[in-house]
Scaffold this active site. Structure first.
Site, PDB file in Angstrom:
ATOM      1  N   CYS A  95       0.863  -1.397   0.050  1.00 54.26           N
ATOM      2  CA  CYS A  95       0.017   0.001   0.077  1.00 54.26           C
ATOM      3  C   CYS A  95       0.912   1.266   0.020  1.00 54.26           C
ATOM      4  O   CYS A  95       2.107   1.134  -0.175  1.00 54.26           O
ATOM      5  CB  CYS A  95      -0.995  -0.043   1.252  1.00 54.26           C
ATOM      6  SG  CYS A  95      -0.331   0.171   2.780  1.00 54.26           S
ATOM      7  N   ASN A  99       2.446   1.656   4.227  1.00 58.76           N
ATOM      8  CA  ASN A  99       2.557   0.481   5.124  1.00 58.76           C
ATOM      9  C   ASN A  99       2.341   0.532   6.814  1.00 58.76           C
ATOM     10  O   ASN A  99       2.939  -0.019   7.506  1.00 58.76           O
ATOM     11  CB  ASN A  99       3.939  -0.014   4.754  1.00 58.76           C
ATOM     12  CG  ASN A  99       4.105  -1.472   5.600  1.00 58.76           C
ATOM     13  OD1 ASN A  99       5.317  -1.934   6.049  1.00 58.76           O
ATOM     14  ND2 ASN A  99       3.258  -2.535   5.199  1.00 58.76           N
ATOM     15  N   CYS A 131      -1.372   0.868   7.319  1.00 52.37           N
ATOM     16  CA  CYS A 131      -3.011   0.693   7.495  1.00 52.37           C
ATOM     17  C   CYS A 131      -3.300  -0.609   6.715  1.00 52.37           C
ATOM     18  O   CYS A 131      -3.648  -1.635   7.187  1.00 52.37           O
ATOM     19  CB  CYS A 131      -3.752   1.988   6.826  1.00 52.37           C
ATOM     20  SG  CYS A 131      -3.633   3.264   7.864  1.00 52.37           S
ATOM     21  N   ARG A 132      -3.485  -0.168   5.409  1.00 54.08           N
ATOM     22  CA  ARG A 132      -4.029  -1.522   4.690  1.00 54.08           C
ATOM     23  C   ARG A 132      -3.090  -2.772   4.495  1.00 54.08           C
ATOM     24  O   ARG A 132      -3.551  -3.794   4.599  1.00 54.08           O
ATOM     25  CB  ARG A 132      -4.188  -1.063   3.220  1.00 54.08           C
ATOM     26  CG  ARG A 132      -5.246   0.027   2.997  1.00 54.08           C
ATOM     27  CD  ARG A 132      -5.689   0.667   1.821  1.00 54.08           C
ATOM     28  NE  ARG A 132      -4.301   1.450   1.365  1.00 54.08           N
ATOM     29  CZ  ARG A 132      -4.366   2.155   0.196  1.00 54.08           C
ATOM     30  NH1 ARG A 132      -5.023   2.012  -0.844  1.00 54.08           N
ATOM     31  NH2 ARG A 132      -3.100   2.759   0.036  1.00 54.08           N
ATOM     32  N   SER A 133      -1.825  -2.591   4.186  1.00 54.46           N
ATOM     33  CA  SER A 133      -0.883  -3.643   3.887  1.00 54.46           C
ATOM     34  C   SER A 133      -0.539  -4.495   5.358  1.00 54.46           C
ATOM     35  O   SER A 133      -0.612  -5.741   5.224  1.00 54.46           O
ATOM     36  CB  SER A 133       0.187  -3.529   3.188  1.00 54.46           C
ATOM     37  OG  SER A 133       1.313  -2.379   3.601  1.00 54.46           O
ATOM     38  N   ASP A 167      -8.041   3.655   1.242  1.00 55.35           N
ATOM     39  CA  ASP A 167      -7.226   4.091   2.124  1.00 55.35           C
ATOM     40  C   ASP A 167      -7.908   4.665   3.179  1.00 55.35           C
ATOM     41  O   ASP A 167      -8.654   5.739   3.135  1.00 55.35           O
ATOM     42  CB  ASP A 167      -5.987   4.858   1.547  1.00 55.35           C
ATOM     43  CG  ASP A 167      -5.018   5.321   2.588  1.00 55.35           C
ATOM     44  OD1 ASP A 167      -5.319   4.924   3.832  1.00 55.35           O
ATOM     45  OD2 ASP A 167      -4.048   5.843   2.223  1.00 55.35           O
TER      46      ASP A 167
END
Length: 168
Positions: free
Chosen positions: A11, A14, A16-18, A128
């Site tokens: 993402c 690195n 939040c999402r990943s 995001d």
């Protein structure tokens, strides 16, 4: 799979999402017949948060679902990742574009959008949640949980190299 299949979720920062995807994927894979046969890591295209733990809201959301990502630390994707991983699975089109643009000429890894690669219908990008609140983080978790299940189904069917060209 003789050697472990190596997946890197990417993402922007690195945090939040990943890392949420890394946590969900690891948990689901370890509870599946693929345990010990698939390795998962995460990285960001940007360097703003290198060394930082995941966002506190990402940690809280993962914890609510029984997944501990508090020990993860942000890192930026590097040239070696294009050789060390089989798939670089990106959260959104911008991350995918950036990852492909940075790929060395002889890159081994294939690149794709995570949700699309996992066979998720509808949304193909993981939004995001950084500027949002708990509802946005929960939405992202639901997408990532569905993606994790899709990844497992795909891998159990033996689909590891189809879908998506090698990008350099």
């Amino acid at each position: 799979m003789a050697e472990p299949l190596r997946l890197l979720v990417v993402c922007l920062g690195n945090i939040c999402r990943s890392p949420m995807a890394e946590g969900v994927l690891r948990a689901r894979i370890e509870a599946s017949p693929l345990a010990g046969r698939v390795e998962v890591d995460s990285a960001g295209t940007g360097d703003w948060h290198v060394g930082d733990p995941p966002d506190r809201r990402a940690i809280a959301t993962a914890r609510e679902h029984g997944i501990d990502i508090a020990g993860l630390r942000a890192r930026q994707i590097g040239r070696d990742d294009h050789h060390d991983f089989d798939w670089l699975l990106c959260a959104d089109r911008n991350n995918l574009r950036d990852v492909r643009a940075r790929a060395p000429e002889a890159a081994r890894a294939r690149t794709a959008l995570l949700l699309e690669w996992a066979g998720i219908d509808g949304e193909i990008e993981v939004p995001d949640p950084y500027t949002g609140g708990p509802a946005q983080f929960e939405h992202v978790h639901r997408l990532l949980d569905a993606a994790a299940n899709g990844v497992i189904e795909r891998l159990l069917r033996g689909e590891t190299v189809a879908a998506g060209p090698r990008q350099g």
